[in-house]
Design an enzyme around this catalytic site. Structure first.
Site, PDB file in Angstrom:
ATOM      1  CG  ASN A   1       4.665  12.070   5.205  1.00 34.70           C
ATOM      2  OD1 ASN A   1       4.186  11.021   4.771  1.00 34.70           O
ATOM      3  ND2 ASN A   1       5.016  13.067   4.410  1.00 34.70           N
TER       4      ASN A   1
ATOM      5  CD  GLU B   1      -2.781   1.219   2.453  1.00 34.25           C
ATOM      6  OE1 GLU B   1      -3.377   2.276   2.736  1.00 34.25           O
ATOM      7  OE2 GLU B   1      -2.930   0.157   3.096  1.00 34.25           O
ATOM      8  NE  ARG B   2       2.203   2.828   5.703  1.00 35.76           N
ATOM      9  CZ  ARG B   2       2.273   2.466   6.978  1.00 35.76           C
ATOM     10  NH1 ARG B   2       3.306   1.748   7.405  1.00 35.76           N
ATOM     11  NH2 ARG B   2       1.312   2.795   7.822  1.00 35.76           N
TER      12      ARG B   2
ATOM     13  CD  GLN C   1      20.930  33.130 -12.074  1.00 40.13           C
ATOM     14  OE1 GLN C   1      20.798  33.950 -11.162  1.00 40.13           O
ATOM     15  NE2 GLN C   1      22.103  32.883 -12.649  1.00 40.13           N
TER      16      GLN C   1
END
Length: 392
Positions: free
Chosen positions: A379, A255-256, A292
């Site tokens: 997380n 799943e992860r 830039q």
């Protein structure tokens, strides 16, 4: 080769792809271009992917391709699952419900179900006639699974289920729900009292609560589920009683990986659409790609995206080899989802005011990726797992 092509796996054949994988991917891509892309904005508005799409997916052999042929599947390897989730994710995260059904919920039935359960449910899962969901999260229990309060108490040859679930993907359309409940509420430690059950949506006592309004992933229906004295036969037990927590943990590696891949695909998509936009958009007489600041921002993002792709591709191969990569998968899930969430506002900024408009896909990506560091284990939980693996 353009810079976009370096990180765009949409047109790259990876080393572990066979001719069959490429054919499946190309066929699925053509199908989605015809059957999903023209209608996806409408599905986002309606906050639902219609059942007709599910059935078309099933008719064409795109759902649960990994299931054995004896149940109606293709007996395909894990790469087919990867392809399915990547191609759905490229259209939009709102199609994730199909991936959850095909790649996360149905495997529980296949891996822990009895022969009778597999024969009863897997053919419908493949055809799109049965939509599945997994009911874990509760109003008071998210990452702390042992804290769930839903119970399934034995009553003769039946179990009586009571409790509430929330944030359930496919909750509105699901025909079959894998319910996580406590068969022994007094178990110590608590996770040893958890079991899994297969509950059909027409079972008396089962009802759906609100169709939840999310910040993003609008077309993936998400709902509250309510179980009030839901009586199911003992044959509805999925796997062993009291082993539900271990069954769930066994499936989390895959799943992860899929969660990390979902974030990776979103990152690649955001980078590529931003590269295209900055080359076309002009300011002060020049394409903004010539500034830039723009170049440095995109150089950094391209590097992070390439690192993420290298990481997930390595994990895919190791997972197929049967290796225990629980730590590495946790690393990938948190790092890639965190990187993708950080990229979203940067890409939107480079689109200027147009990036805030609904007709630009970056706006939807910005909303959708916000949840990636939360689901499939937050997380913070991923970092806790990594820390434990380091002996901390």
């Amino acid at each position: 080769m353009t810079q976009a092509a370096v990180v765009d796996t949409k047109n790259v054949n990876r080393s572990y792809f066979t001719e069959e994988h490429i054919m499946f991917r190309d066929s699925l891509r053509r199908f989605l271009e015809k059957e999903a892309v023209p209608y996806f904005d409408q599905w986002e508005e309606e906050r639902l992917v219609p059942r007709s799409f599910w059935k078309k997916m099933g008719k064409n052999g795109f759902i649960c391709p990994w299931v054995d042929e004896e149940y109606g599947g293709l007996g395909a390897d894990f790469i087919f699952t990867i392809i399915l989730n990547e191609e759905l994710g490229r259209i939009g995260a709102g199609l994730g419900g199909v991936g959850i059904h095909s790649s996360i919920v149905a495997p529980y039935i296949n891996n822990f179900g009895t022969e009778e359960q597999k024969k009863k449910y897997l053919p419908g899962c493949i055809s799109g006639d049965i939509v599945t969901a997994i009911a874990m999260t509760e109003p008071g229990a998210g990452s702390d699974l042992a804290a769930i309060s839903t119970t399934a108490i034995k009553d003769g040859d039946s179990y009586i289920i009571n409790g509430q679930k929330t944030f359930i993907s496919n909750g509105i359309q699901s025909d079959l729900i894998v319910v996580v409940a406590k068969t022994d509420p007094k178990a110590n430690p608590a996770h040893k009292g958890i079991s899994l059950f297969l509950v059909e949506s027409d079972t008396p006592g089962f009802s759906r609560g609100r169709k939840l309004k999310k910040v993003g992933m609008h077309s993936q229906d998400t709902a509250e589920l309510v179980f009030e004295d839901v009586k199911v036969p003992a044959t509805s037990l999925l796997g062993e009683e009291g082993k539900g927590f271990y069954h769930l943990m066994k499936e989390l590696q895959q799943e992860r990986i899929l969660s990390a891949i979902g974030s990776q695909v979103a990152a690649e998509d955001m980078l590529n659409m931003t590269l295209d936009y900055v080359k076309e958009r002009t300011a002060f007489g020049n394409p903004i790609s010539k500034f830039q600041n723009t170049q440095f921002k995109l150089a950094e993002m391209a590097t992070h995206v390439q690192l993420g792709r290298t990481l997930v591709d390595d994990l895919i191969v190791k997972h197929m080899e049967g290796k225990d990569i629980y730590k590495e998968v946790s690393m990938a899930k948190w790092w890639i989802s965190d990187n993708t969430r950080k990229m979203a506002p940067e890409c939107m900024q480079l689109h200027g005011g147009y990036g805030y408009m609904e007709e630009y896909k970056i706006a939807r990506r910005y909303r959708d990726v916000a949840v990636a560091p939360i689901y499939a284990g937050s997380n913070e939980i991923m970092k806790t797992i990594i820390a434990k693996s380091l002996g901390l």
